[in-house]
Scaffold this active site. Structure first.
Site: not given
Length: 120
Positions: A22, A54, A74, A99
């Site tokens: 990864e 934004y 997290e 993910k």
């Protein structure tokens, strides 16, 4: 009750994850945000400086996704929340990190972590 500014589907390539593959190959991460703030001051004066810009928030979030790798989504979500709360009008934020290419051995559509953080 606070107003909401919502951004959905922000995406960038990142190298987050526990596994070496990864980190080496990277993958696309997507983020949804809900910024909670009082939009009345901005609306009263038609003043961008009194709300969450934004466009800038989107750039900051994608830079975090593409930036320094972390093992857990997290942790990535927390970093994004911390950055959003640096914007003065933002009182609360909800961050969902997607993910979709997580290393799972069974068929799945997506993996997400959602956090809600407040200022202070």
């Amino acid at each position: 009750m606070l107003d909401r500014v919502t951004l959905r589907g922000l995406r960038a390539r990142g190298h987050h994850g526990v596994f070496e593959r990864e980190r080496a190959e990277g993958q696309t991460f997507m983020v949804d945000l809900v910024l909670y703030l009082d939009t009345r001051p901005a609306a009263a004066d038609d003043d961008l400086t009194r709300t969450a810009h934004y466009g800038i928030v989107a750039e900051e979030v994608t830079a975090i996704i593409a930036g320094e790798p972390v093992e857990l989504i997290e942790t990535l979500a927390q970093r994004i929340a911390d950055q959003c709360l640096k914007h003065e009008p933002v009182e609360e934020v909800e961050v969902t990190v997607h993910k979709p290419d997580a290393p799972i051995t069974v068929p799945f559509d997506d993996v997400t972590v959602t956090i809600h953080r407040t200022r202070g």
